[in-house]
Design a protein around this motif. Structure first.
Motif: not given
Length: 54
Positions: A3-10, A31-37, A39-44
């Motif tokens: 999304q071309r924005r930086y948020v902390p990976a959690t 393994w890769q670091a993702l933000c929660k939203p 990660h949830d979208k990818k997992t869904w």
């Protein structure tokens, strides 16, 4: 998802879903670091489409 924005990976995400495979689960190159939203979208998406490819 980029999304071309930086948020902390959690969350540590598995690039290739491990689906209870201990080799994939503990392989640090999977393994890769993702933000929660993201990660949830990818997992869904993966859970909805078990044949999901990257």
């Amino acid at each position: 998802m980029q999304q071309r924005r930086y948020v902390p990976a959690t969350v540590v995400d598995h690039i290739q879903p491990h689906r209870s495979n201990p080799v994939l689960m503990w392989d640090e190159s999977n393994w890769q670091a993702l933000c929660k939203p993201c990660h949830d979208k990818k997992t869904w998406t993966e859970d909805k489409n078990p044949e999901y490819y990257y």
